[in-house]
Write a protein that holds these residues in place. Structure first.
Motif, mmCIF file in Angstrom:
data_model
loop_
_atom_site.group_PDB
_atom_site.id
_atom_site.type_symbol
_atom_site.label_atom_id
_atom_site.label_comp_id
_atom_site.label_asym_id
_atom_site.label_seq_id
_atom_site.Cartn_x
_atom_site.Cartn_y
_atom_site.Cartn_z
ATOM 1 N N LEU A 200 0.829 -1.212 0.000
ATOM 2 C CA LEU A 200 0.000 0.000 0.000
ATOM 3 C C LEU A 200 0.865 1.264 0.000
ATOM 4 O O LEU A 200 0.572 2.226 -0.723
ATOM 5 C CB LEU A 200 -0.908 -0.028 1.234
ATOM 6 N N ILE A 201 1.951 1.258 0.779
ATOM 7 C CA ILE A 201 2.839 2.436 0.856
ATOM 8 C C ILE A 201 3.433 2.759 -0.521
ATOM 9 O O ILE A 201 3.437 3.911 -0.942
ATOM 10 C CB ILE A 201 3.957 2.215 1.908
ATOM 11 N N LYS A 202 3.920 1.725 -1.225
ATOM 12 C CA LYS A 202 4.508 1.940 -2.564
ATOM 13 C C LYS A 202 3.480 2.576 -3.508
ATOM 14 O O LYS A 202 3.779 3.512 -4.243
ATOM 15 C CB LYS A 202 4.979 0.602 -3.147
ATOM 16 N N GLU A 203 2.259 2.044 -3.452
ATOM 17 C CA GLU A 203 1.193 2.516 -4.337
ATOM 18 C C GLU A 203 0.811 3.967 -4.030
ATOM 19 O O GLU A 203 0.683 4.802 -4.939
ATOM 20 C CB GLU A 203 -0.033 1.602 -4.144
ATOM 21 N N VAL A 204 0.667 4.276 -2.730
ATOM 22 C CA VAL A 204 0.247 5.628 -2.316
ATOM 23 C C VAL A 204 1.358 6.641 -2.579
ATOM 24 O O VAL A 204 1.094 7.785 -2.950
ATOM 25 C CB VAL A 204 -0.193 5.631 -0.830
ATOM 26 N N ARG A 205 2.635 6.229 -2.412
ATOM 27 C CA ARG A 205 3.763 7.141 -2.706
ATOM 28 C C ARG A 205 3.770 7.518 -4.194
ATOM 29 O O ARG A 205 4.075 8.645 -4.555
ATOM 30 C CB ARG A 205 5.087 6.456 -2.347
ATOM 31 N N ARG A 206 3.417 6.537 -5.031
ATOM 32 C CA ARG A 206 3.400 6.771 -6.470
ATOM 33 C C ARG A 206 2.316 7.806 -6.821
ATOM 34 O O ARG A 206 2.511 8.665 -7.669
ATOM 35 C CB ARG A 206 3.138 5.452 -7.193
ATOM 36 N N LEU A 207 1.182 7.701 -6.107
ATOM 37 C CA LEU A 207 0.059 8.624 -6.365
ATOM 38 C C LEU A 207 0.245 9.957 -5.632
ATOM 39 O O LEU A 207 -0.486 10.912 -5.875
ATOM 40 C CB LEU A 207 -1.261 7.985 -5.916
ATOM 41 N N ASP A 208 1.179 9.985 -4.673
ATOM 42 C CA ASP A 208 1.492 11.185 -3.894
ATOM 43 C C ASP A 208 0.275 11.706 -3.111
ATOM 44 O O ASP A 208 0.030 12.912 -3.055
ATOM 45 C CB ASP A 208 2.066 12.283 -4.812
ATOM 46 N N ASP A 209 -0.494 10.778 -2.521
ATOM 47 C CA ASP A 209 -1.632 11.136 -1.662
ATOM 48 C C ASP A 209 -1.082 11.332 -0.246
ATOM 49 O O ASP A 209 -1.012 10.414 0.564
ATOM 50 C CB ASP A 209 -2.676 10.012 -1.703
ATOM 51 N N LYS A 210 -0.682 12.583 0.046
ATOM 52 C CA LYS A 210 0.052 12.878 1.283
ATOM 53 C C LYS A 210 -0.736 12.546 2.555
ATOM 54 O O LYS A 210 -0.199 12.002 3.515
ATOM 55 C CB LYS A 210 0.461 14.357 1.320
ATOM 56 N N LEU A 211 -2.036 12.892 2.564
ATOM 57 C CA LEU A 211 -2.841 12.687 3.775
ATOM 58 C C LEU A 211 -2.948 11.204 4.130
ATOM 59 O O LEU A 211 -2.795 10.819 5.297
ATOM 60 C CB LEU A 211 -4.236 13.293 3.591
ATOM 61 N N LEU A 212 -3.188 10.388 3.112
ATOM 62 C CA LEU A 212 -3.269 8.939 3.353
ATOM 63 C C LEU A 212 -1.879 8.389 3.703
ATOM 64 O O LEU A 212 -1.752 7.495 4.541
ATOM 65 C CB LEU A 212 -3.821 8.229 2.110
#
Length: 426
Positions: free
Chosen positions: A157-169
């Motif tokens: 999940l961290i890799k995926e969210v870092r790619r999308l740059d969703d800072k709050l999540l």
């Protein structure tokens, strides 16, 4: 004839909602709201009313502690979700999952519900919602002590969210990962994840509750490193944030503040903090437990310390953070007391020490043997006669360190001569 053909659903109007809320029995209200949701109309007004019905229904089912019905409600609402915007769907889904969380004894149901929703969101390609449900699932798995599964889920999940740059999540997930590594006693990784959460939080506006959670975790990690003064500052910041929001975590932040005061030998300040304006709002078993520990520590009394641990077991021993630090505090206090008691003797009965310190003989004997092995004092236990023999500390002969230093210096001289001769030969 017409009554037989009457539809089972109710019109999606404010009158139907009002009728449901005015019903005397909650079961009647629930039934009316279900019938509103069965209405096939998909006009903007009908969808707005249905959304209101879902909100009221969730509230009623939570009050009635009907967790299974909440779960089946999520499944029933899937056709409805295709008619409303994705943001509203995410709000409703998270609202129902939060409602199930409020019902005690439903942790297994919450996990299976989140897994179902992850599958559905993946099939429907609702990435935004899936990521949030997966984060909630990881938190539930961690609470259930299913650490490997939670860690595997978070890593992806961290890799995926870092790619999308969703800072709050990202702040939420990094914070969760920090807690998970801390639970696994991996302090370096817990600190690294917390630093990542702080970095992400600095780039955006973070809600006060989330900032309080970051400060609370920072305090816990600093306390684990025995840096109690810095930990106190973080716990204070967390307490200020949670107190302003009337968040139940405020009492835990205050409890950990008091723990830090005791650990830095300032147990006398505990009563003052509890009787302050902010402290008086949270008077209860948690603060009473810390006050009892502070009193026992001030009096250097092991008996009072053990009484406090026994009387406030839920607040002290069942809180892993407090328990870990109080265990080391108890050991220190016990060692100090034992060293003071055995100091005048060269040989003393273990029963006599146990009587003086008011602890069971086997407990004292075990601690003394541990102290001898840790070289806290020189001695031996004669269990045959139940006696402790204490030896004088052997004086180290100064000649040995001096000889080692001389040999080391000669070695340096020989090395430098070798280097010099090598240069001359070249």
């Amino acid at each position: 004839m017409s009554s037989a053909m009457e539809p089972s659903y109710l019109p999606a109007t404010t009158e139907s909602i009002a009728e449901a809320l005015e019903a005397k029995e909650s079961s009647e209200s629930i039934s009316i709201l279900y019938r509103v949701l069965e209405n096939p109309s998909s006009s903007p007004e009908a969808l707005r009313i249905k959304e209101q019905a879902v909100s009221n229904l969730t509230e009623l089912l939570t009050q009635e502690k009907k967790a299974e019905e909440l779960r089946s409600l999520l499944t029933q609402l899937r056709p409805f979700f295709s008619l409303v915007p994705k943001a509203k769907t995410a709000k409703i889904v998270r609202g129902i999952i939060d409602a199930v969380v409020k019902i005690p004894g439903t942790s297994d149901l919450q996990i299976s519900l989140c897994k179902e929703m992850v599958e559905w969101t993946r099939a429907e390609k609702r990435t935004f919602l899936r990521q949030r449900v997966e984060a909630r699932l990881a938190a539930l798995l961690m609470e259930n002590e299913e650490y490997p599964e939670a860690l595997a889920l978070l890593s992806g999940l961290i890799k995926e969210v870092r790619r999308l740059d969703d800072k709050l999540l990202l702040v939420d997930i990094d914070l969760l990962e920090s807690k998970l590594h801390f639970s696994l006693r991996n302090l370096p990784k817990a600190k690294a994840s917390l630093t990542a959460a702080r970095t992400a939080a600095n780039a955006i506006y973070v809600p006060p509750a989330q900032q309080g959670t970051i400060d609370l975790q920072s305090g816990i990690l600093h306390a684990e490193e025995k840096d109690y003064s810095t930990a106190y500052s973080y716990f204070y910041e967390a307490f200020e944030a949670f107190n302003a929001l009337e968040d139940p975590r405020a009492v835990f932040s205050l409890k950990y503040m008091l723990l830090c005061k005791i650990m830095v030998n300032q147990a006398d300040d505990v009563a003052g903090i509890i009787s302050s304006k902010a402290g008086l709002q949270y008077v209860g078993p948690d603060l009473d437990a810390m006050k009892a520990v502070a009193d026992a520590y001030s009096k250097r009394s092991l008996k009072f310390f053990e009484t406090a641990l026994r009387d406030y077991k839920a607040q002290l021993e069942e809180d892993p953070i407090v328990h870990r630090h109080l265990s080391s505090l108890y050991d220190t206090l016990l060692e100090q007391n034992l060293c003071r008691l055995i100091e005048p003797y060269s040989s003393v009965q273990i029963a006599h020490i146990a009587k003086m310190i008011e602890l069971p003989i086997d407990h004292v004997e075990k601690k003394l043997s541990q102290m001898i092995l840790d070289k806290k004092f020189a001695g031996t236990l004669d269990q045959g006669v139940g006696c402790l023999m204490i030896f004088d500390d052997p004086k180290t002969d100064a000649i040995f360190p001096a000889t080692l230093e001389t040999i080391e210096n000669i070695g340096k001289v020989v090395d430098s001569l070798f280097v010099r001769s090598a240069r001359m030969m070249a």
